[in-house]
Write a protein that holds these residues in place. Structure first.
Motif, PDB file in Angstrom:
ATOM      1  N   ALA A  29       0.833  -1.211   0.000  1.00  0.00           N
ATOM      2  CA  ALA A  29       0.000   0.000   0.000  1.00  0.00           C
ATOM      3  C   ALA A  29       0.860   1.251   0.000  1.00  0.00           C
ATOM      4  O   ALA A  29       0.544   2.243   0.636  1.00  0.00           O
ATOM      5  CB  ALA A  29      -0.949  -0.010   1.193  1.00  0.00           C
ATOM      6  N   GLY A  30       1.983   1.211  -0.728  1.00  0.00           N
ATOM      7  CA  GLY A  30       2.787   2.416  -0.950  1.00  0.00           C
ATOM      8  C   GLY A  30       2.084   3.302  -1.968  1.00  0.00           C
ATOM      9  O   GLY A  30       0.934   3.032  -2.364  1.00  0.00           O
ATOM     10  N   PRO A  31       2.746   4.361  -2.437  1.00  0.00           N
ATOM     11  CA  PRO A  31       2.113   5.264  -3.406  1.00  0.00           C
ATOM     12  C   PRO A  31       1.527   4.522  -4.611  1.00  0.00           C
ATOM     13  O   PRO A  31       0.399   4.808  -5.039  1.00  0.00           O
ATOM     14  CB  PRO A  31       3.277   6.174  -3.823  1.00  0.00           C
ATOM     15  CG  PRO A  31       4.178   6.190  -2.628  1.00  0.00           C
ATOM     16  CD  PRO A  31       4.093   4.825  -2.031  1.00  0.00           C
ATOM     17  N   ALA A  32       2.266   3.559  -5.154  1.00  0.00           N
ATOM     18  CA  ALA A  32       1.808   2.861  -6.364  1.00  0.00           C
ATOM     19  C   ALA A  32       0.671   1.887  -6.055  1.00  0.00           C
ATOM     20  O   ALA A  32      -0.379   1.908  -6.723  1.00  0.00           O
ATOM     21  CB  ALA A  32       2.983   2.122  -7.012  1.00  0.00           C
ATOM     22  N   GLY A  33       0.863   1.028  -5.060  1.00  0.00           N
ATOM     23  CA  GLY A  33      -0.149   0.018  -4.730  1.00  0.00           C
ATOM     24  C   GLY A  33      -1.457   0.665  -4.292  1.00  0.00           C
ATOM     25  O   GLY A  33      -2.548   0.235  -4.688  1.00  0.00           O
ATOM     26  N   HIS A  34      -1.346   1.715  -3.480  1.00  0.00           N
ATOM     27  CA  HIS A  34      -2.544   2.400  -3.007  1.00  0.00           C
ATOM     28  C   HIS A  34      -3.329   2.968  -4.188  1.00  0.00           C
ATOM     29  O   HIS A  34      -4.551   2.788  -4.290  1.00  0.00           O
ATOM     30  CB  HIS A  34      -2.146   3.512  -2.034  1.00  0.00           C
ATOM     31  CG  HIS A  34      -3.294   4.331  -1.552  1.00  0.00           C
ATOM     32  ND1 HIS A  34      -3.722   5.464  -2.202  1.00  0.00           N
ATOM     33  CD2 HIS A  34      -4.125   4.175  -0.481  1.00  0.00           C
ATOM     34  CE1 HIS A  34      -4.760   5.970  -1.558  1.00  0.00           C
ATOM     35  NE2 HIS A  34      -5.023   5.206  -0.505  1.00  0.00           N
ATOM     36  N   GLU A 323      10.145   5.207  10.288  1.00  0.00           N
ATOM     37  CA  GLU A 323       9.869   3.816  10.694  1.00  0.00           C
ATOM     38  C   GLU A 323      10.518   2.819   9.731  1.00  0.00           C
ATOM     39  O   GLU A 323      10.915   1.735  10.123  1.00  0.00           O
ATOM     40  CB  GLU A 323       8.352   3.571  10.670  1.00  0.00           C
ATOM     41  CG  GLU A 323       7.570   4.315  11.729  1.00  0.00           C
ATOM     42  CD  GLU A 323       6.167   4.675  11.261  1.00  0.00           C
ATOM     43  OE1 GLU A 323       6.029   5.468  10.299  1.00  0.00           O
ATOM     44  OE2 GLU A 323       5.202   4.169  11.855  1.00  0.00           O
ATOM     45  N   GLN A 324      10.579   3.202   8.453  1.00  0.00           N
ATOM     46  CA  GLN A 324      11.135   2.290   7.440  1.00  0.00           C
ATOM     47  C   GLN A 324      12.469   2.816   6.935  1.00  0.00           C
ATOM     48  O   GLN A 324      12.615   4.010   6.699  1.00  0.00           O
ATOM     49  CB  GLN A 324      10.203   2.209   6.219  1.00  0.00           C
ATOM     50  CG  GLN A 324       8.897   1.527   6.478  1.00  0.00           C
ATOM     51  CD  GLN A 324       7.961   1.639   5.286  1.00  0.00           C
ATOM     52  OE1 GLN A 324       6.843   2.125   5.416  1.00  0.00           O
ATOM     53  NE2 GLN A 324       8.394   1.186   4.121  1.00  0.00           N
ATOM     54  N   MET A 325      13.418   1.932   6.741  1.00  0.00           N
ATOM     55  CA  MET A 325      14.683   2.303   6.088  1.00  0.00           C
ATOM     56  C   MET A 325      14.371   2.798   4.671  1.00  0.00           C
ATOM     57  O   MET A 325      13.510   2.235   3.988  1.00  0.00           O
ATOM     58  CB  MET A 325      15.592   1.069   6.054  1.00  0.00           C
ATOM     59  CG  MET A 325      16.829   1.188   5.221  1.00  0.00           C
ATOM     60  SD  MET A 325      17.921   2.530   5.736  1.00  0.00           S
ATOM     61  CE  MET A 325      18.663   1.823   7.186  1.00  0.00           C
TER      62      MET A 325
END
Ligand SMILES: Cc1cc2nc3c(=O)[nH]c(=O)nc-3n(C[C@H](O)[C@H](O)[C@H](O)COP(=O)(O)OP(=O)(O)OC[C@H]3O[C@@H](n4cnc5c(N)ncnc54)[C@H](O)[C@@H]3O)c2cc1C
Length: 455
Positions: A29-34, A323-325
């Motif tokens: 659900a990043g920019p593309a998946g969302h 939160e994420q690398m």
């Protein structure tokens, strides 16, 4: 990880509960998946959206990548629109987005002083001052809220806390995905699958061709309580002293772009898109643990130096790392068409373009794996050469890819087709209907003489 010297174990076959049956499952659900999930759902598909973390947004929220870039072509036209524009409008309403009004998009010292610390600059131009352009500084929690609102409004079946682990195969066909959760493995059955993982996790499990790539990784962080106006005033009123301190700050962090701190929509909170750490593998547990340790050491070195020495940073507080690398590149699909560095650099226009960023065009074939009928990818792991990906992986074009992929699966579903048989012209038409720019009409500076029908 190399398999040499590795000991293996075998596990017993298991019964996996089916937790959803849907038309389309989107993984990531990043920019593309969302954007893919929203677009597919708005085009009539029943959608399940699977995400390993508790939040939506990938690098744009958890990774704290806080400027939307690559939205404007050389002619200063905004060319990533559609869902991208909707995001900007929704965040702006929540005081979570800042960008220059069109009359400020100029190239001069006054606008440079006003907007450069928002990151709204054309960093592709090797000139000083760089042009001020339409780019958007935003707040990561604003991104999470807007993403979630859109998912709920679209009635998408959201399954966070679900780590994709394998594709589901029934009778030789890929019929969905399996995820790992606290309650064990769970299956989602779907007719079509969108891989939005950024690392091609689904494509690899499905047997798609790919290449491994690597780029610098970054523990992005933020500081609070910074007197940004004082810091900007120091930069412009005492340029020599500023340059000396800035050079030392960069030495302490060990690698940063032109400006190592930028303003954010929260007053006094600055975004530090650094350090640059080469040589780490975004897929390897060992490598990520090491880079996290190194990044945190480096950011504290910079923080301590800035607090003691740089005007405006006297009362700064460390707000913490993302939160994420920050992973920019790992595996990339080698699909029906592979976008090359030359394609991006020469602004090659494709008749089959279904989305675009800045001055580059993405042909439909660059979202499609070879020989898998019901899988499409969207995001930084699309079908591209490593060097070309470094120039075409910004957030807005990834969202645009997602929007196009969502339309493609909905069209395939309606006519019960393989994804590669979907008519790219129908995708272009629907992109336009949704207010997005599919890149079907090349900008004035595009390379058109070798118009390629790249499917
Ligand atoms: C440090 C850094 C700075 C950057 N600076 C900028 C910038 O200034 N402006 C700009 O526009 N772009 C910038 N970028 C690029 C941009 O952030 C990314 O290219 C973009 O976010 C890619 O979007 P994506 O959806 O393809 O992938 P991602 O944002 O990586 O999203 C992938 C999603 O999939 C999920 N996922 C992954 N694997 C699984 C799994 N197995 N199961 C379930 N879910 C999974 C992830 O949790 C995540 O939510 C930067 C990137 C980095 C790392």
């Amino acid at each position: 990880m190399s398999n040499r010297n590795t000991t293996f174990v075998k596990t017993e076959g298991e019964q996996i509960p089916v937790v959803a049956d849907c038309d389309v499952v989107v993984v990531g659900a990043g920019p593309a998946g969302h954007a893919a999930a929203i677009s597919a759902s708005r085009n009539g598909a029943s959608v399940t959206l699977l995400e390993r973390y508790h939040h939506l947004g990938g690098m744009a929220s958890g990774g704290m990548v806080l400027v939307l870039d690559d939205m404007v072509n050389e002619g200063n036209e905004v060319v990533t629109t559609g869902i991208v524009s909707e995001f900007v409008e929704r965040m702006e309403k929540q005081d979570a987005a800042v960008y220059p009004p069109s009359e400020d998009c100029q190239t001069n010292s006054e606008m440079w002083q006003k907007w450069s610390r928002w990151g709204c600059i054309d960093f592709h131009k090797a000139m000083m001052p760089q042009p001020i352009i339409h780019a958007v500084a935003f707040d990561p929690d604003g991104w999470k809220r807007v993403s979630l609102d859109m998912v709920r409004e679209a009635k998408i079946n959201l399954r966070t806390h679900s780590w994709f682990s394998d594709v589901l195969r029934e009778g030789g066909k890929i019929t969905g995905v399996i995820s790992q959760t606290k309650l064990g493995r769970q299956a989602v059955r779907a007719k079509y699958i969108v891989d939005g993982t950024g690392d091609l996790d689904v494509g690899v499990a499905a047997g798609a061709d790919y290449i491994d790539g690597q780029f610098i990784v970054t523990t992005v962080f933020r500081m609070a309580n910074v007197d940004t106006e004082k810091a900007i005033d120091f930069q412009f009123s005492q340029p020599e002293e500023y340059k000396k301190l800035d050079r030392e700050a960069r030495r302490r962090i060990g690698g940063a772009w032109g400006m190592w701190w930028l303003k954010t929509p929260i007053p006094g909170v600055v975004w530090c898109n650094c350090p640059h750490m080469p040589g780490y593998d975004g897929l390897s547990v060992e490598s990520m643990v090491e880079s996290e340790c190194e990044g945190r050491d480096r950011m504290m070195r910079l923080y301590n130096f800035a607090k003691k020495n740089i005007p405006g940073f006297e009362n700064a507080a460390m707000l913490g790392a993302a939160e994420q690398m920050g992973i920019r590149q790992t595996r990339m699909l080698q699909g029906e068409y592979v976008v090359t560095k030359d394609d991006v650099k020469s602004r090659r226009h494709f008749e089959t373009s279904v989305c675009r960023g800045r001055d580059y065009y993405t042909p439909y074939g660059a979202l499609l794996p070879k020989a898998i009928d019901n899988l499409i990818v969207a995001g930084r792991h699309y079908s591209v050469e490593s060097d070309a990906q470094k120039m075409s992986r910004e957030i807005p074009p990834c969202q645009a890819q997602g929007e196009a992929a969502g339309i493609a699966v909905a069209l395939a579903l309606n006519s019960d087709q393989a994804l590669r048989d979907v008519d790219y012209k129908a995708i272009q038409k629907q992109m336009r209907a949704q207010g997005a720019d599919p890149g079907d009409e090349p900008s004035a500076n595009a390379l058109c003489e070798n118009n390629i029908a790249a499917e």
